[in-house]
Each structure stands twice: as structure tokens, then as C-alpha cells.
Motif scaffolding. Structure first.
Motif, PDB file in Angstrom:
ATOM      1  N   GLU A 154       0.858  -1.192   0.000  1.00 35.36           N
ATOM      2  CA  GLU A 154       0.000   0.000   0.000  1.00 35.36           C
ATOM      3  C   GLU A 154       0.889   1.236   0.000  1.00 35.36           C
ATOM      4  OE1 GLU A 154      -3.299   0.540   0.118  1.00 35.36           O
ATOM      5  OE2 GLU A 154      -3.992  -1.553   0.217  1.00 35.36           O
ATOM      6  N   LEU A 155       0.769   2.048  -1.023  1.00 34.30           N
ATOM      7  CA  LEU A 155       1.592   3.259  -1.072  1.00 34.30           C
ATOM      8  C   LEU A 155       0.873   4.415  -0.387  1.00 34.30           C
ATOM      9  CD1 LEU A 155       2.810   3.054  -4.779  1.00 34.30           C
ATOM     10  CD2 LEU A 155       4.189   2.666  -2.719  1.00 34.30           C
ATOM     11  N   PRO A 156       1.636   5.319   0.236  1.00 32.37           N
ATOM     12  CA  PRO A 156       1.023   6.516   0.829  1.00 32.37           C
ATOM     13  C   PRO A 156       0.269   7.307  -0.243  1.00 32.37           C
ATOM     14  CG  PRO A 156       3.384   6.408   1.319  1.00 32.37           C
ATOM     15  CD  PRO A 156       3.101   5.326   0.344  1.00 32.37           C
ATOM     16  N   LYS A 157      -0.802   7.926   0.185  1.00 32.45           N
ATOM     17  CA  LYS A 157      -1.578   8.746  -0.769  1.00 32.45           C
ATOM     18  C   LYS A 157      -1.715  10.171  -0.248  1.00 32.45           C
ATOM     19  CE  LYS A 157      -4.173   5.173  -3.105  1.00 32.45           C
ATOM     20  NZ  LYS A 157      -5.231   4.196  -2.940  1.00 32.45           N
ATOM     21  N   GLY A 158      -2.004  11.066  -1.131  1.00 37.02           N
ATOM     22  CA  GLY A 158      -2.282  12.455  -0.740  1.00 37.02           C
ATOM     23  C   GLY A 158      -1.103  13.172  -0.132  1.00 37.02           C
ATOM     24  N   ILE A 159       0.102  12.787  -0.488  1.00 33.77           N
ATOM     25  CA  ILE A 159       1.268  13.416   0.146  1.00 33.77           C
ATOM     26  C   ILE A 159       1.469  14.862  -0.302  1.00 33.77           C
ATOM     27  CG2 ILE A 159       2.557  11.283   0.601  1.00 33.77           C
ATOM     28  CD1 ILE A 159       4.217  11.942  -1.903  1.00 33.77           C
ATOM     29  N   CYS A 160       0.851  15.230  -1.411  1.00 44.43           N
ATOM     30  CA  CYS A 160       1.016  16.615  -1.890  1.00 44.43           C
ATOM     31  C   CYS A 160      -0.238  17.452  -1.616  1.00 44.43           C
ATOM     32  CB  CYS A 160       1.324  16.631  -3.384  1.00 44.43           C
ATOM     33  SG  CYS A 160       2.915  15.876  -3.776  1.00 44.43           S
ATOM     34  N   GLU A 161      -1.177  16.867  -0.917  1.00 38.52           N
ATOM     35  CA  GLU A 161      -2.482  17.503  -0.695  1.00 38.52           C
ATOM     36  C   GLU A 161      -2.380  18.906  -0.086  1.00 38.52           C
ATOM     37  OE1 GLU A 161      -5.902  14.162   0.017  1.00 38.52           O
ATOM     38  OE2 GLU A 161      -4.911  15.021   1.785  1.00 38.52           O
ATOM     39  N   ASP A 162      -1.523  19.011   0.940  1.00 38.98           N
ATOM     40  CA  ASP A 162      -1.503  20.267   1.698  1.00 38.98           C
ATOM     41  C   ASP A 162      -0.379  21.214   1.292  1.00 38.98           C
ATOM     42  OD1 ASP A 162      -3.652  19.262   3.152  1.00 38.98           O
ATOM     43  OD2 ASP A 162      -2.285  18.203   4.524  1.00 38.98           O
ATOM     44  N   LEU A 163       0.194  20.965   0.159  1.00 33.72           N
ATOM     45  CA  LEU A 163       1.317  21.827  -0.243  1.00 33.72           C
ATOM     46  C   LEU A 163       0.811  23.152  -0.819  1.00 33.72           C
ATOM     47  CD1 LEU A 163       3.709  19.254  -1.970  1.00 33.72           C
ATOM     48  CD2 LEU A 163       3.607  19.941   0.434  1.00 33.72           C
ATOM     49  N   ASP A 164       1.592  24.211  -0.605  1.00 32.26           N
ATOM     50  CA  ASP A 164       1.205  25.500  -1.188  1.00 32.26           C
ATOM     51  C   ASP A 164       1.937  25.716  -2.516  1.00 32.26           C
ATOM     52  OD1 ASP A 164       3.805  26.375  -0.656  1.00 32.26           O
ATOM     53  OD2 ASP A 164       3.244  27.194   1.309  1.00 32.26           O
ATOM     54  N   GLU A 165       1.615  26.789  -3.180  1.00 29.37           N
ATOM     55  CA  GLU A 165       2.176  27.071  -4.507  1.00 29.37           C
ATOM     56  C   GLU A 165       3.708  27.101  -4.489  1.00 29.37           C
ATOM     57  OE1 GLU A 165       0.710  27.177  -7.553  1.00 29.37           O
ATOM     58  OE2 GLU A 165      -0.915  26.405  -6.305  1.00 29.37           O
ATOM     59  N   HIS A 166       4.247  27.743  -3.462  1.00 33.92           N
ATOM     60  CA  HIS A 166       5.704  27.850  -3.373  1.00 33.92           C
ATOM     61  C   HIS A 166       6.346  26.460  -3.292  1.00 33.92           C
ATOM     62  CE1 HIS A 166       9.706  29.061  -2.270  1.00 33.92           C
ATOM     63  NE2 HIS A 166       9.632  28.331  -1.159  1.00 33.92           N
ATOM     64  N   GLN A 167       5.700  25.593  -2.505  1.00 36.14           N
ATOM     65  CA  GLN A 167       6.261  24.240  -2.353  1.00 36.14           C
ATOM     66  C   GLN A 167       6.214  23.469  -3.678  1.00 36.14           C
ATOM     67  OE1 GLN A 167       3.808  23.379   1.159  1.00 36.14           O
ATOM     68  NE2 GLN A 167       5.721  22.913   2.270  1.00 36.14           N
ATOM     69  N   PHE A 168       5.093  23.608  -4.375  1.00 37.46           N
ATOM     70  CA  PHE A 168       5.048  22.972  -5.704  1.00 37.46           C
ATOM     71  C   PHE A 168       6.164  23.513  -6.593  1.00 37.46           C
ATOM     72  CE2 PHE A 168       0.572  21.679  -4.807  1.00 37.46           C
ATOM     73  CZ  PHE A 168       0.693  20.359  -5.151  1.00 37.46           C
ATOM     74  N   ASP A 169       6.370  24.808  -6.523  1.00 42.63           N
ATOM     75  CA  ASP A 169       7.411  25.422  -7.351  1.00 42.63           C
ATOM     76  C   ASP A 169       8.792  24.849  -7.032  1.00 42.63           C
ATOM     77  OD1 ASP A 169       5.909  26.963  -9.007  1.00 42.63           O
ATOM     78  OD2 ASP A 169       5.987  28.761  -7.743  1.00 42.63           O
TER      79      ASP A 169
END
Lengths: 360, 360
Positions: free
Chosen positions: B308-323
Motif C-alpha cells: 500500500e503506497l502513501p496517498k495524498g502526500i502533496c495535498e496540503d502543499l502551497d504554490e511555493h512548495q510545488f514550485d
């Protein structure tokens, strides 16, 4: 249990046209103007400007064309080494072999004997070499022998055909340029390719096999089947693949050994001067008792490519000659132990070996 | 066209129990009593006498246990190097890494930074290393990363996650003892094994591929399928085979590159500290658009082993973090060019990368 610590080729370059990078690769290895690079080149390339114009000779560098009608002899190595010592005031910067298995083995043996005293025959065997070799480069122009990657150089000496097996034998540099194989005649392409195929069969069916050698052997075998039995590969791809099959087939021997075909073929070669590739084929054709599936595949490949092997080569031999061949073949204990197990002597008797030779 | 001249591991030993030969192998490399052997050992082996009792410490030799919760950092390498320089009057005789990819990479990086001035971050990139490394030995205790055979050591620096790629990076000696992998927990076995599987898929589907890399990649892929999808292998054989698959998978990168999964996974790792094996799996699960057959096989393997792989690990990231993640991922140009061709920037836009991260 103790395992062999296997030395690998230090550097390898692969690609069509990579031969053009030779000068750039070896330049940093030059030890001054009195320490030449010596090129041993298969004499089929004499006058072949497509290849030789790309060898840049500087200072005292020298090309020596090597006749390849006969397998290399220990005495030949001694002469080549003496020639170098007499002609040059310093040891060469490097020895570069450009050709098939014969030339590869000559380059390896000369580079070893330039730094190890005595005669080449004294080093036939396992781990007798004491000093590192001169920098040496292998550039195969035909694929299948695995000599480009092996830790041996097979020589015919006064008493036996046997390799100089050592950690210093492998090349420091190999250039794998499949384009160099484009003009190999079909028969020779088949015989030398079958050297690789037979390596795989002998390695994969041997008692020495482990997962390391198995993985290389399986891949090389798959590639041989693709090349020699299927019609799916275009010419260039088939050249590329056979060069890699040879490499992997050679690596497969690292923790393994060759077997029945190589042992008997060495006997043929010693007595009759039959070259290794065709000798292997002549022998392997009669080994269905030992490698039933491999021999079946071999016969399919032979038939597909219309290859006719010589027959009756042992017809006129006398008892003494059979004895010589059998002595050479049966002296190769590791090959027999790999092929038939620790009790191999009960299986491969002198009578049995003779019976096999008589079929050839 | 210019081809890469690939440096290979100088010596390799393969076999169950071959770890017992370590002392004998490194003894000739000792440069006197003030030049110690430094062992970096994965701290899961702390107190594990089965393994550690076989490490013989002489003179000033030292074991340093390495925590492996986080990927190695350039600053960590600088500290380890400084510690050695401060503690010992002479340079070490050798650096020995015993562990997984993290420990392999630490051993490689420390051995390089002991002979090259400045900070590790200055050498992240391709061929920036000037001097040969200290003698270094790799002993993997988990299979899949290919770090035992590669010419890189992947480090997270202040600005990027990127390897020190150089001809001096590969190990001088590798000991492949599959027995050392016997206690790897199942999840970790899967994640690290999938690193190998993903190497193969990325290499075989890349634009850089040639016959050299292809032959290694195909073999490693076949072995991964056998290990992770078929039930035909006993435990020991599966361990042996996975160790060889990792080796061949690593060799497959020689003339190729990894691709989409590795690039995006580096972003995850840089920002969120997600380890490489599981990070690759999290990313690869969403790459059916780029590697349809590979992703299908991956999902079959995942399901077969109940992973089972972790899910939703990027759910709470903000724009800067995505960048930040996108910057790290898109900076890896060779990976993208290999995966998507020279015009990769038209395919993998920042929006597209973000869309992929958002699925994870």
C-alpha cells in the motif's frame, strides 16, 4: 568456500564509430616520446584505409600486422616481446590489439610478458603472473570470442594449449565499435559467433554455475538465438547485438568455465592447427550426449545459414596422434570438472574421448 | 558523435558468504598503521554480531554507523570528511560502505571528497571531480539501487538533489553477497527492488538507449519479472537474482539515463525528504501516460505483494512548495531529454508536472 575476486575491464566504450575516439582515449597514457604505442592489427586490414587511416602514429608508434591463419603460440609471443625490447629504448606506453580473438590474445600476452620475466610458456596456467601488465587496449573486429572481456589469453605452447589466466590479463580499455565487424566473411561470422553460443551452453550447463554467471550467460544465449535463428534484426542491429552477446558470454565465464567442446577443440587445435571457432563447431556438432538442447539449436543455426563443416578430419590419424590430442584435452581439468562434475574421469575416459574424435 | 568511455568497477566478487573474504581482499590496500580503513555501516546493523563480528578492525580502523532515515546531504559528506581529517594524521587506506544506496553513496562521496578540495556541493553535476578517489569498497545489503555499479553518488545539496557523476566515482571493489540481504523488511525489499525495475523501464524506453544499455536493461527487467511476478524462485535464488538484477540495472544506465519517475521523485525527496525507493514507487504509480506497459506491470507487482503506497502526500502543499519541487525536477535535463526527447520542454511543462504531483 572461497570465491574468485573477478577483475573487470577498467573502461569500456560502446558505439558505432567509437573507434574514432581511440587517439583521444590513449593520449593521456603516453609516457613520453620514447615509449611508443604498439598496434597489433589483424593482417586482413593491411591496405584497408577505412580502418588504418584512423590510427594516428606519433613519435615511435608502430603498427605490426599479425597473420591470423594460426592460433598464437608462446614462442611467437616471446619473439614479439624481444622485438620490442630490441627496437625501443623504453617500454611501450601501451599495446593495442585490433582484430579477432587471436589479436586480442596476442595484445594481452605481449603486454603481460613485457613486465614479467622469462618465457610465455612459464605462465600458462592460473595466477602465475606476478607483475601488472603494460597498459593494453582491446578493439574487437569480429564478435564472439569473449577475449575482449576475459581474464585469459589462450596460447599454444610446446606442451599444451592453455591460457595465461591472471588478474592482470584483462584489458585496461576496450573499444566496442560494431561497425568494425561489417566486412567479416559469413563463415567466419558464424564460427566466431558460435564460440559465444558454445560458451553460454557450456557455462549454463556447468556445475560451477552461480547466479552471476547465469545471468550473463542467459542474456548472451537469448541474443545468440535472436541473431542466428530469428529474422527480426536488421544488419546493423545484429552486429550491435552480437558484439554485446560476445561481451556477456565472456562475462558468463567469470564464475564458470567452458566445457566438453572447448576441451576437445583444444586437442584438435594443438595437433592439427584447427582454429578455435571452427574447431569448436566441429566438436560441438557431436556432443548431443552432453548438451542435447544446445546441439539441437546449433544444428538448426548451421542449417539456417547453410554452413557445411569439414568432415573426416581425424580419419587418417594414427594412435600416437590420437594420444596427443587426448592428452591435451584431458589435461584441462577445470573444464571437465565444470562439465561433468568431480568424478569426470569416470565419464570421460580416454576411450570415450577417442570415440568422439573418431566421429569428427 | 562522441560516446562515453564508461569506467567499470575494477573488481567484483559474487557469492553467498563472500563477505567473509573482505579482510583478505582489502589487506593489500593498507597504507600503514596510521592510514585506517573507515567502515560506514547502515545503523540497522548496530548490535548485529552476525555481520559486525566479521569486520576486523586493526590499528586505527573505525566503524561509523550511518542513520539511513534520510537521504545523504552534501553537508553531511563535508562533516564526515572533516571528521576523518581531524581524527587521523594520514588519509585513510580505504573507505568501505556496507548498506543500501544511502551508505553506498556516502562511501563513494567521502572517498572522492578526501582527495578533492572544497565542498561536496561544488561537485554536483557531471565530470567536475579532478583527482582520483581514495580506494573504496561497496558491499550492498539490499538490492535494487544499482549504486554498487554506477558512476554517480546522489546527494541533496542546498540547491538541488543531484549526483557527483565522475569516472572516479565507481567502486574499486564490490562484494556481492546475497546472504547479507536476508533480513530486509518486505516493504523495503519491494521499494528498493522497484528502483531497479524502474531503472530498466526508464532506460529501455529512453531516447538515449543503445545496444549496450539495452542488453543489460532487458536482462534486469526479465529478472525483476521473475522475482516480483512469478512464484518459481526459492528464497535464496530470489535474493541472488535480485542482487544481479540490481547490478545489470545499474549497468543499463551506463549509456542511458533514468527518466520521468526519477526526475519527479527527486523533487519529492528534496522538499519532503521522501526516500528514493518509496518516492519512485509513489511517482511511478501515476506515469501510465509515459510508461503504460511498465506501470501495468508495476501495479501487478504491487498488488501481488500487498503493498500500500502513501496517498495524498502533496495535498496540503502551497504554490511555493510545488514550485520548489518542480524546479528540482525540471532542472534534471538529461533525464527529461532521455525520457521525452530533445523537445521535452514542450511536453513536460510546469503545469503538467504540477498536475502529476497533485495526483500523488
Amino acid at each position: 568456500m572461497t570465491y574468485k575476486n573477478f577483475p573487470m575491464v577498467s573502461k569500456v566504450i560502446f558505439g558505432r564509430g567509437s573507434f574514432n575516439q581511440l587517439e583521444e582515449i590513449i593520449a593521456p597514457k603516453r609516457n613520453g616520446r620514447h615509449a611508443p604505442f604498439i598496434y597489433y592489427v589483424d593482417d586482413v586490414f593491411k591496405g584497408n584505409h577505412w580502418l588504418t587511416s584512423r590510427i594516428t602514429l606519433s613519435y615511435k608508434d608502430k603498427i605490426i600486422y599479425v597473420p591470423t591463419k594460426e592460433e598464437p603460440k608462446t614462442s611467437q609471443i616471446d619473439t614479439l616481446v624481444e622485438d620490442i625490447i630490441l627496437e625501443f629504448s623504453e617500454k611501450p606506453s601501451g599495446i593495442i590489439g585490433i582484430g579477432g580473438g587471436i589479436v586480442m590474445d596476442i595484445a594481452k600476452a605481449v603486454s603481460l610478458m613485457l613486465t614479467n620475466k622469462g618465457e610465455a610458456k612459464d605462465y600458462q596456467g592460473w595466477d602465475l603472473i606476478k607483475n601488472p601488465a603494460i597498459y593494453h587496449v582491446g578493439i574487437p573486429t569480429i564478435s564472439g570470442t569473449g577475449a575482449e572481456v576475459s581474464r585469459t589469453t589462450i596460447l599454444t605452447g610446446p606442451e599444451r594449449k592453455l591460457g595465461i589466466n591472471s588478474d592482470y590479463t584483462p584489458f585496461d580499455q576496450v573499444i566496442l565499435d560494431p561497425e568494425l565487424t561489417k566486412d567479416v566473411p559469413k563463415d567466419q561470422w558464424f564460427y566466431t559467433g558460435m564460440d559465444c553460443f558454445i560458451h553460454c551452453i557450456e557455462s549454463l550447463n556447468g556445475t560451477y554455475l552461480n547466479a552471476f554467471s547465469q545471468s550473463y550467460g542467459e542474456k548472451a544465449l537469448d541474443m545468440c538465438k535472436d541473431i542466428f535463428l530469428n529474422d527480426t534484426l536488421d544488419t546493423e542491429t545484429a552486429q550491435d547485438q552480437l558484439m554485446m552477446a560476445s561481451w556477456h558470454g565472456g562475462m558468463s565465464i567469470a564464475y564458470s568455465q567452458v566445457g566438453v567442446a572447448h576441451a576437445l577443440s583444444y586437442g584438435l587445435s594443438y595437433l592439427l592447427g584447427i582454429k578455435h571457432g571452427i574447431g569448436n563447431c566441429i566438436v560441438f556438432d557431436h556432443l548431443d550426449e552432453y548438451y542435447p538442447e544446445g546441439v539441437k539449436l546449433f544444428k538448426d543455426m548451421k542449417s539456417k545459414h547453410g554452413i557445411e563443416l569439414p568432415k573426416g578430419i581425424c580419419e587418417d590419424l594414427d594412435e600416437h596422434q590420437f594420444d596427443v590430442m587426448i592428452d591435451v584435452a584431458l589435461s584441462l581439468e577445470p573444464l571437465w570438472e565444470n562439465a561433468l562434475g568431480k568424478k569426470w574421469q569416470k565419464i570421460m575416459t580416454r576411450d570415450k574421448a577417442k570415440e568422439l574424435y573418431q566421429k569428427m
